[in-house]
Every structure is written in C-alpha cells, then in structure tokens.
Design a protein around this motif. Structure first.
Motif: not given
Lengths: 82, 187
Positions: A23, A17, A19, A25
């Motif tokens: 970000e 997770h 990434d 998100e």
C-alpha cells in the motif's frame, strides 16, 4: 518455509509488513529494510509479487452497473410490499 | 453546522412515513447498494433478491434510524447483513487459520507463488475465490480492495480501529491467495 535474516529483518517480519508495503504506507526506515530484504530474498520477492498482483487485480475489477429493469423490479416490489 | 447529506434528509423524511422521499432515497442509493451486493454475493440474481430485501428492510426499519451513523452507513449495514443471511443459506462458514504464518503458508509463501499471480489475473476464478471467504473476510476485500474504500472509512462504518481493518485486510488477502492456491492444487 526456510526463514532468512536479510536487511535486518526475518522473512516473517517482511510478511507482517507486506500489506503496508504494497500500500506504500511503510515508514522510510522500515521501507528501506523491507526493500533490502526483498532484494536478497527470492522467496519473499516472489511471494510479495504474487500478493501485489492480487491487490492490483482486485482494484481493477468493477461490479456491473445496475440496469434500469433491475431498478424497475425493485420499485415494483416496494410498491407491492410497503 | 454541517448540512445533512441529501440521503440523510431523505431517510429522515422516509422515517416519518414519506413514501416519495423513500423512493428518491432508493433511486439515489440503489446503484451503490447493488455494486456492494454483487460483490458480496458473487451472483447477480442473488444480489438482486438481496437488494430488494435490503430496501424493504430499510423502509420498515427507517423509523428506528436515529442518525448516529450516516444513512449510507446504516443502509450498507442492512445490505451486508442481508448478504450474510443469503450467504449462510448457501454455504457454511469456511474454516479459519490462526496465525499470519499459517495463512501465508496456505497461500504459497516460500513455495510457488507465480502460479497464484497468474490465477489471480483470471477474473472469474478470482471472484469465485472471493466468494469462498467468510463474511468478515469478504467484507474487507469487497469494501477496501474492490470498492476502494480506505481502511479509515471502513473503520468508521464498522466502529472499529483502522489498524484492525488493516490487519483484517492483510489476513483476508492471504486467505484469498490460499483459496486461489487450493484451486491451483485442485487443478
């Protein structure tokens, strides 16, 4: 890599997770779990910081602008070859 | 009905043989194509050659453009393929790793990532590392991280799922850290 289970997540799950974490998100529940893990796991905190640093550096890079002489050479080439 | 973007109108005219419209298309699109090619090729001289070949190819192929993709996406596709041709002439395809864990280990997961963070702040070394990536990995780093294109936009350009772009981006970033680490280890 010695995997740790902290904050309800294993290190490899944090990696998965990373990434979306960087970000911004992640869902609130997953975000809280990753934050709990990173607060306790030094290896993930340091690797996450390096990853985030890379992303920040990439976004700060800028390609050079196209110069007028390069555009002129392009137009000249098109005049010759089309 | 949504009006066509200006570059789509120009390309449509160019497809019918209107050279003036094509010149206007070139003037409008060259700066963006240039930026993408600079990053994809990591060299201004190579990027300039690739830009000329891209627009020559665009003029020749314009009659085949049917408007399913926007003129911008179509042209970027030509530029990407041109950059890949250029790239393959220069280096072979780099080796790939299979799992996320393997990629992360190669990137220094669980070891000493601080050195990597410092190395990624060196612009020249970072761009050299980007240049070592495969076409697919370099593309997602260039478009998403350097150009700031959202995964959903790149997914539309490539006609793939946005989730696939995110996975590719994550893997490509890990490979990039791995390439920086290799350079650290090599001194």
């Amino acid at each position: 890599m010695d995997e740790r289970y902290v904050g309800g997540l294993w290190c490899h799950q944090v990696l998965e997770h990373l990434d979306t974490y960087v970000e911004g998100e992640l869902s609130p529940a997953l975000l809280a779990a990753v934050q709990d893990h990173v607060a306790e796991c030094d290896a993930c905190a340091r690797f996450g910081a390096a990853y985030a640093s890379l992303v920040a550096e990439l976004s700060s890079q800028r390609a050079p602008d196209l110069r007028s002489d390069q555009l002129e050479r392009l137009q000249h080439r098109l005049d010759l070859d089309t | 009905m949504t009006p066509l973007p200006p570059e789509d109108r120009l390309l449509r005219l160019a497809a019918a043989g209107d050279r003036q419209a094509f010149d206007a298309f070139v003037a409008a699109m060259a700066p963006a194509v240039w930026r993408v090619l600079c990053r994809l090729t990591a060299s201004e001289s190579v990027a300039e050659d690739a830009m000329q070949e891209t627009f020559l190819g665009a003029w020749r192929a314009a009659p085949t453009w049917r408007g399913e993709a926007s003129a911008r996406s179509w042209l970027f596709g030509l530029a990407r393929r041109q950059a890949a041709r250029t790239w393959r002439r220069r280096v072979g395809e780099p080796q790939t790793h299979d799992t996320l864990g393997e990629l992360a280990l190669a990137a220094g997961w669980g070891t000493d990532p601080e050195t990597l963070a410092a190395r990624s702040q060196d612009r020249a070394k970072l761009l050299v590392a980007v240049a070592t990536l495969s076409d697919r990995d370099r593309e997602v780093i260039v478009r998403c991280d350097l150009e700031g294109v959202a995964p959903v936009e790149l997914a539309a350009e490539l006609d793939i799922d946005p989730g696939t772009v995110r996975v590719r981006r994550h893997r490509a970033r890990l490979k990039l850290l791995g390439a920086l680490r290799a350079e650290v280890c090599d001194g």
